[in-house]
Design a protein around this motif. Structure first.
Motif, PDB file in Angstrom:
ATOM      1  N   ASP A  79       0.823  -1.211   0.000  1.00 14.88           N
ATOM      2  CA  ASP A  79       0.000   0.000   0.000  1.00 14.88           C
ATOM      3  C   ASP A  79       0.857   1.262   0.000  1.00 14.88           C
ATOM      4  OD1 ASP A  79      -2.980  -1.046   0.427  1.00 14.88           O
ATOM      5  OD2 ASP A  79      -1.633  -2.274   1.641  1.00 14.88           O
ATOM      6  N   PHE A  80       1.802   1.299  -0.928  1.00 15.57           N
ATOM      7  CA  PHE A  80       2.714   2.429  -1.068  1.00 15.57           C
ATOM      8  C   PHE A  80       1.951   3.698  -1.456  1.00 15.57           C
ATOM      9  CE2 PHE A  80       6.042   4.883  -3.258  1.00 15.57           C
ATOM     10  CZ  PHE A  80       7.122   4.717  -2.410  1.00 15.57           C
ATOM     11  N   HIS A  81       0.940   3.558  -2.272  1.00 18.67           N
ATOM     12  CA  HIS A  81       0.033   4.656  -2.641  1.00 18.67           C
ATOM     13  C   HIS A  81       0.771   5.924  -3.083  1.00 18.67           C
ATOM     14  CE1 HIS A  81      -3.852   2.835  -1.861  1.00 18.67           C
ATOM     15  NE2 HIS A  81      -3.419   2.355  -0.712  1.00 18.67           N
ATOM     16  N   GLY A  82       1.792   5.740  -3.903  1.00 17.90           N
ATOM     17  CA  GLY A  82       2.473   6.897  -4.485  1.00 17.90           C
ATOM     18  C   GLY A  82       3.332   7.699  -3.538  1.00 17.90           C
ATOM     19  N   SER A  83       3.661   7.159  -2.361  1.00 20.08           N
ATOM     20  CA  SER A  83       4.319   7.940  -1.310  1.00 20.08           C
ATOM     21  C   SER A  83       5.827   8.038  -1.518  1.00 20.08           C
ATOM     22  CB  SER A  83       4.005   7.348   0.070  1.00 20.08           C
ATOM     23  OG  SER A  83       2.624   7.393   0.319  1.00 20.08           O
ATOM     24  N   LEU A  84       6.202   8.723  -2.578  1.00 18.56           N
ATOM     25  CA  LEU A  84       7.622   8.955  -2.865  1.00 18.56           C
ATOM     26  C   LEU A  84       8.218   9.992  -1.925  1.00 18.56           C
ATOM     27  CD1 LEU A  84       7.283   9.029  -6.756  1.00 18.56           C
ATOM     28  CD2 LEU A  84       8.408   7.231  -5.420  1.00 18.56           C
ATOM     29  N   LEU A  85       7.439  11.000  -1.591  1.00 18.96           N
ATOM     30  CA  LEU A  85       7.897  12.042  -0.666  1.00 18.96           C
ATOM     31  C   LEU A  85       7.506  11.666   0.752  1.00 18.96           C
ATOM     32  CD1 LEU A  85       6.830  15.228  -2.681  1.00 18.96           C
ATOM     33  CD2 LEU A  85       9.119  14.214  -2.508  1.00 18.96           C
ATOM     34  N   PRO A  86       8.251  12.140   1.742  1.00 14.16           N
ATOM     35  CA  PRO A  86       7.890  11.828   3.129  1.00 14.16           C
ATOM     36  C   PRO A  86       6.594  12.505   3.547  1.00 14.16           C
ATOM     37  CG  PRO A  86       9.688  13.423   3.054  1.00 14.16           C
ATOM     38  CD  PRO A  86       9.472  12.953   1.652  1.00 14.16           C
ATOM     39  N   ARG A  87       5.918  11.902   4.495  1.00 11.81           N
ATOM     40  CA  ARG A  87       4.784  12.552   5.141  1.00 11.81           C
ATOM     41  C   ARG A  87       5.319  13.589   6.118  1.00 11.81           C
ATOM     42  NH1 ARG A  87      -0.662  10.330   4.399  1.00 11.81           N
ATOM     43  NH2 ARG A  87      -0.384   9.527   2.296  1.00 11.81           N
ATOM     44  N   VAL A  88       4.673  14.736   6.183  1.00 16.94           N
ATOM     45  CA  VAL A  88       5.084  15.802   7.097  1.00 16.94           C
ATOM     46  C   VAL A  88       3.938  16.045   8.070  1.00 16.94           C
ATOM     47  CG1 VAL A  88       5.820  18.191   7.340  1.00 16.94           C
ATOM     48  CG2 VAL A  88       6.566  16.851   5.349  1.00 16.94           C
ATOM     49  N   ARG A  89       4.220  15.869   9.347  1.00 18.40           N
ATOM     50  CA  ARG A  89       3.227  16.120  10.390  1.00 18.40           C
ATOM     51  C   ARG A  89       3.810  17.100  11.402  1.00 18.40           C
ATOM     52  NH1 ARG A  89       2.701  10.403   9.531  1.00 18.40           N
ATOM     53  NH2 ARG A  89       0.628   9.862   8.743  1.00 18.40           N
ATOM     54  N   LYS A  90       2.929  17.829  12.068  1.00 20.86           N
ATOM     55  CA  LYS A  90       3.373  18.847  13.018  1.00 20.86           C
ATOM     56  C   LYS A  90       3.220  18.370  14.456  1.00 20.86           C
ATOM     57  CE  LYS A  90       2.934  23.197  10.501  1.00 20.86           C
ATOM     58  NZ  LYS A  90       2.347  24.547  10.497  1.00 20.86           N
ATOM     59  N   LEU A  91       4.219  18.744  15.261  1.00 17.74           N
ATOM     60  CA  LEU A  91       4.146  18.544  16.701  1.00 17.74           C
ATOM     61  C   LEU A  91       3.367  19.692  17.328  1.00 17.74           C
ATOM     62  CD1 LEU A  91       7.843  17.480  17.333  1.00 17.74           C
ATOM     63  CD2 LEU A  91       5.830  16.015  17.555  1.00 17.74           C
ATOM     64  N   GLY A 146      14.357   8.796  22.841  1.00 19.28           N
ATOM     65  CA  GLY A 146      13.806   7.813  23.767  1.00 19.28           C
ATOM     66  C   GLY A 146      12.903   6.798  23.103  1.00 19.28           C
ATOM     67  N   THR A 147      12.719   6.914  21.770  1.00 16.91           N
ATOM     68  CA  THR A 147      11.906   5.954  21.028  1.00 16.91           C
ATOM     69  C   THR A 147      12.708   5.465  19.822  1.00 16.91           C
ATOM     70  OG1 THR A 147      10.864   7.378  19.346  1.00 16.91           O
ATOM     71  CG2 THR A 147       9.933   7.461  21.565  1.00 16.91           C
ATOM     72  N   ASN A 148      12.083   4.584  19.038  1.00 17.85           N
ATOM     73  CA  ASN A 148      12.723   4.151  17.793  1.00 17.85           C
ATOM     74  C   ASN A 148      11.872   4.507  16.581  1.00 17.85           C
ATOM     75  OD1 ASN A 148      10.623   2.292  17.855  1.00 17.85           O
ATOM     76  ND2 ASN A 148      11.898   0.610  18.606  1.00 17.85           N
ATOM     77  N   HIS A 149      10.970   5.504  16.710  1.00 15.82           N
ATOM     78  CA  HIS A 149      10.062   5.831  15.610  1.00 15.82           C
ATOM     79  C   HIS A 149       9.922   7.343  15.448  1.00 15.82           C
ATOM     80  CE1 HIS A 149       6.524   7.251  17.919  1.00 15.82           C
ATOM     81  NE2 HIS A 149       6.912   6.392  18.848  1.00 15.82           N
ATOM     82  N   CYS A 150       9.255   7.731  14.333  1.00 18.06           N
ATOM     83  CA  CYS A 150       9.042   9.148  14.030  1.00 18.06           C
ATOM     84  C   CYS A 150       7.565   9.421  13.746  1.00 18.06           C
ATOM     85  CB  CYS A 150       9.897   9.571  12.837  1.00 18.06           C
ATOM     86  SG  CYS A 150       9.653   8.565  11.345  1.00 18.06           S
ATOM     87  N   GLY A 204      -0.127  16.040  23.321  1.00 22.30           N
ATOM     88  CA  GLY A 204       0.573  17.236  23.777  1.00 22.30           C
ATOM     89  C   GLY A 204       2.078  17.119  23.810  1.00 22.30           C
ATOM     90  N   ALA A 205       2.613  15.922  23.519  1.00 20.95           N
ATOM     91  CA  ALA A 205       4.069  15.728  23.611  1.00 20.95           C
ATOM     92  C   ALA A 205       4.773  16.285  22.377  1.00 20.95           C
ATOM     93  CB  ALA A 205       4.384  14.248  23.772  1.00 20.95           C
ATOM     94  N   SER A 206       5.931  16.923  22.615  1.00 19.90           N
ATOM     95  CA  SER A 206       6.774  17.434  21.528  1.00 19.90           C
ATOM     96  C   SER A 206       8.231  17.101  21.839  1.00 19.90           C
ATOM     97  CB  SER A 206       6.600  18.952  21.372  1.00 19.90           C
ATOM     98  OG  SER A 206       5.307  19.285  20.949  1.00 19.90           O
ATOM     99  N   VAL A 253       4.230  10.764  14.615  1.00 16.76           N
ATOM    100  CA  VAL A 253       3.588  11.730  15.520  1.00 16.76           C
ATOM    101  C   VAL A 253       2.303  11.168  16.110  1.00 16.76           C
ATOM    102  CG1 VAL A 253       2.474  14.009  15.598  1.00 16.76           C
ATOM    103  CG2 VAL A 253       4.603  13.712  14.323  1.00 16.76           C
ATOM    104  N   ARG A 254       1.610  10.318  15.353  1.00 20.18           N
ATOM    105  CA  ARG A 254       0.330   9.766  15.804  1.00 20.18           C
ATOM    106  C   ARG A 254       0.475   8.888  17.034  1.00 20.18           C
ATOM    107  NH1 ARG A 254      -1.028   6.721  10.392  1.00 20.18           N
ATOM    108  NH2 ARG A 254       1.142   6.142  10.848  1.00 20.18           N
ATOM    109  N   ARG A 255       1.683   8.386  17.272  1.00 22.80           N
ATOM    110  CA  ARG A 255       1.892   7.462  18.394  1.00 22.80           C
ATOM    111  C   ARG A 255       2.357   8.169  19.660  1.00 22.80           C
ATOM    112  NH1 ARG A 255       5.727   2.919  15.947  1.00 22.80           N
ATOM    113  NH2 ARG A 255       5.876   2.393  18.159  1.00 22.80           N
ATOM    114  N   LEU A 256       2.554   9.467  19.617  1.00 23.45           N
ATOM    115  CA  LEU A 256       3.020  10.200  20.793  1.00 23.45           C
ATOM    116  C   LEU A 256       1.877  10.461  21.765  1.00 23.45           C
ATOM    117  CD1 LEU A 256       5.294  12.907  19.116  1.00 23.45           C
ATOM    118  CD2 LEU A 256       6.052  10.873  20.372  1.00 23.45           C
TER     119      LEU A 256
END
Length: 613
Positions: free
Chosen positions: A57-69, A350-354, A362-364, A356-359
């Motif tokens: 399910d790559f769905h064309g995701s050549l560029l990274p997803r950008v999410r805000k903290l 302190g984690t091994n992932h990036c 309110g965490a940044s 944002v949905r799993r934080l």
């Protein structure tokens, strides 16, 4: 072989190829899951381990997803340059003994892919070294000639054992499309069989596939296994654009090394892949790369390793298969799954992932350099250079700010969605209709509160749906909404109406509407009440105008039987432009939507009520 130690409540195996110190330990709920420091390989000189990388399910995701903290910083996850770098690291560790297998839905979903109808993704997969791919339902979205063209451009085979022509009952024969192939690696012969979901006719453009039949894959897989084993295959795996859902718990989204017997939760027994695995002999089928359901899966089902890495190039998984060098015999006791592996060049401290949905809310946290199997993850300069002109060609569209959302434009298939309501409101207004209906699957992601870019809107509404209006009697409208809310494709977006339905996770009575002797999911009746938004009754004999996607009026999401009963002259098709652009025009005009004063989902006055009685 080095013995590996037990950690927490589950046995987590670190790489048995090394005596280096173990990787970081993440405390997740009641589990302590150790992130592998190296690829899994048997230490015995008599053994050979190969890695089967599963992407889906790559769905064309050549560029990274950008999410805000919450503090405003942007975080990137995924992207072709990072995935390429991580797979190259695995190749180096495994001395090239790596197979990269894709489970379908490669192209549909982003400007950088859709603008070339998927050609850019096929180009990247060629560079990545993909060895074989299933055909996903969204591979049919553009048209059949496009799918065939992309297949010819690929330097890897597309695999489809269960797609047949309805009329002749013969399996499809297209260039570079096969039911299965034997792949040779380090002297080992691995058979790979392709499967497409039987839901394909209702989850792509029905007109494109109405002459095709997506049959029960199990008999076809068994035939292919027999032929592959006869030809000398020492292991057989399936790549399937079909999936399942597994128990949500602490281990599900943890990155670890798993073996058969680890207690990481059960999976839905009635989903396509679970049913498929349960009907297989685990001594003959040795792995499944799954997709379609966008779920994290790194489980053994009926002793068969099954992997799926959510979607949108955010995660991947690896199945490690170990063989005796002398005779090529597979050693199933040494089969391992590594996953869920995040595709990150930076991770939260302190984690091994990036992700944002799993934080925690309110965490940044701070971002630090990511590592994969002990090495830093550096985006591939080669792929970045290749991707740059593709990105630049779409920049003008991607970066346009259309307007602003005061509240998050959340979307879920399980409850009333502000995003779906927005789209339904636009369709109803543009179509000058009484009501509007939007299928949940037509919206692919949520958007954060704040500025709405055209790129964000495109990712959420990637399909080239056209507004159409159908005239229906009240009785027909009720029947259509009964099917649309049956639960097989999630909930819906509506405008001008209020409905009460039985909650999607509860059983519902079924009626054999089409008289074929089967009680299918779309024949479930969850509808308890349907009224106008002002509370008025829907009168059976009165005529109403319903605005919706052409996808639905062409029979998508299990509406084919219903639409066969509707006269074609009742469908108005003279609307130009994609629904996505109608929504973008609406946002440009309004400038600010979904505010606290005018929320698209009003808890005091919901459009959809889920009843749990």
């Amino acid at each position: 072989m080095q013995f590996c130690r037990s950690i927490g409540l589950i046995l987590v195996l670190v790489s048995c190829a090394t005596k280096q110190p173990p990787g970081p330990v993440s405390e997740v709920g009641n589990f302590e899951v150790q992130t592998p420091d190296l690829a899994f390989q048997s230490q015995s000189l008599d053994h050979l381990t190969i890695a089967v990388v599963g992407i889906n399910d790559f769905h064309g995701s050549l560029l990274p997803r950008v999410r805000k903290l919450p503090d405003g910083r942007e975080v990137q996850s995924g992207g072709a340059p990072v995935l390429f770098s991580m797979i190259r690291r695995l190749h180096a560790e495994m001395k090239g003994n790596v197979l990269v297998i894709d489970a379908g839905d490669e192209w549909q979903g982003t400007l950088e892919s859709n603008s070339s109808k998927g050609a850019t993704v096929v180009d990247f997969f060629n560079r990545l070294g993909v060895h074989g791919a299933a055909i996903g339902n969204h591979e049919f979205d553009f048209d059949l000639s496009t799918l065939k063209k992309r297949a010819v451009e690929a330097r890897y085979p597309y695999l489809a054992s269960n797609i047949f022509y309805k009329k002749t009952k013969n399996r499809i024969k297209w260039n570079n499309v096969f039911p299965s192939r034997v792949l040779k690696i380090a002297g080992i012969r691995v058979g790979v069989i392709g499967v497409s979901t039987q839901q394909t006719p209702s989850t792509t453009r029905y007109d494109t596939v109405k002459h095709l039949e997506f049959v029960d894959p199990v008999p076809e897989i068994l035939k292919e296994i027999g032929a592959l084993r006869k030809s000398g295959a020492q292991a057989v795996i399936v790549t399937a654009h079909a999936g399942t859902r597994c128990e949500e718990n602490s281990a599900l989204r943890s990155w670890g090394l798993w073996k058969e017997g680890d207690r990481i939760g059960s999976c839905e027994s009635e989903d396509e892949i679970s049913r498929l695995a349960d009907r297989m002999d685990p001594t003959l089928l040795n792995g499944i790369v799954a997709g379609h359901t966008h779920q994290p899966i790194h489980h053994f089902i009926n002793k068969i390793p099954v992997i799926e890495g959510e979607a949108y190039n955010q995660y991947f998984n690896v199945i490690y298969l170990t063989f005796e060098r002398e005779n090529g015999r597979l050693l199933p006791e040494l089969t391992r799954i590594e996953g869920l592996i995040p595709i990150c060049s930076k991770v939260f401290d302190g984690t091994n992932h990036c992700d944002v949905r799993r934080l925690p809310k309110g965490a940044s946290p701070a971002l630090v350099d990511a590592r994969f199997h002990g090495a830093p993850v550096v985006p591939s300069p080669e792929v970045e250079a290749w991707l740059k002109p593709i990105e630049e060609s779409t920049d003008r569209f991607r970066k346009e700010v259309l307007g602003e959302s005061g509240l998050p434009l959340f979307h879920s298939r399980d409850q009333e969605s502000p995003f779906a309501n927005l789209v339904a409101d636009v369709l109803r207004e543009k179509g000058r209709a009484d009501f509007a209906l939007v299928n949940s699957g037509g919206i692919r992601t949520s958007l954060d509160a704040g500025p709405i870019t055209y790129d964000g809107l495109f990712r959420a509404l990637p399909f080239d749906n056209i507004l159409q209006v159908v005239e229906l009697s009240g009785a027909e409208l009720k029947l259509m909404f009964r099917i649309a809310t049956s639960g097989g494709h999630g909930t819906v977006g509506i405008s001008g109406l209020k409905i009460k339905i039985r909650a999607l996770d509860l059983p519902a009575k079924r009626e054999d509407l089409n008289g074929d002797g089967n009680m299918e999911v779309w024949e479930a009746d969850r509808m308890l009440e349907i009224r106008t938004s002002s509370g008025g009754m829907i009168e059976d004999q009165k005529r109403y105008r319903l605005a919706t996607f052409d996808f639905l009026l062409n029979g998508g999401d299990d509406l084919a039987w219903f639409m066969e009963r509707i006269r074609s002259r009742n469908v108005q098709k003279n609307y130009s432009g994609y629904c996505r652009d109608l929504v973008s025009d609406h946002i440009r005009k309004k400038r600010k939507i979904n505010t606290a004063e005018e929320p698209l989902v009003d808890p005091r006055n919901p459009r959809i009520v889920m009843v749990r009685e």
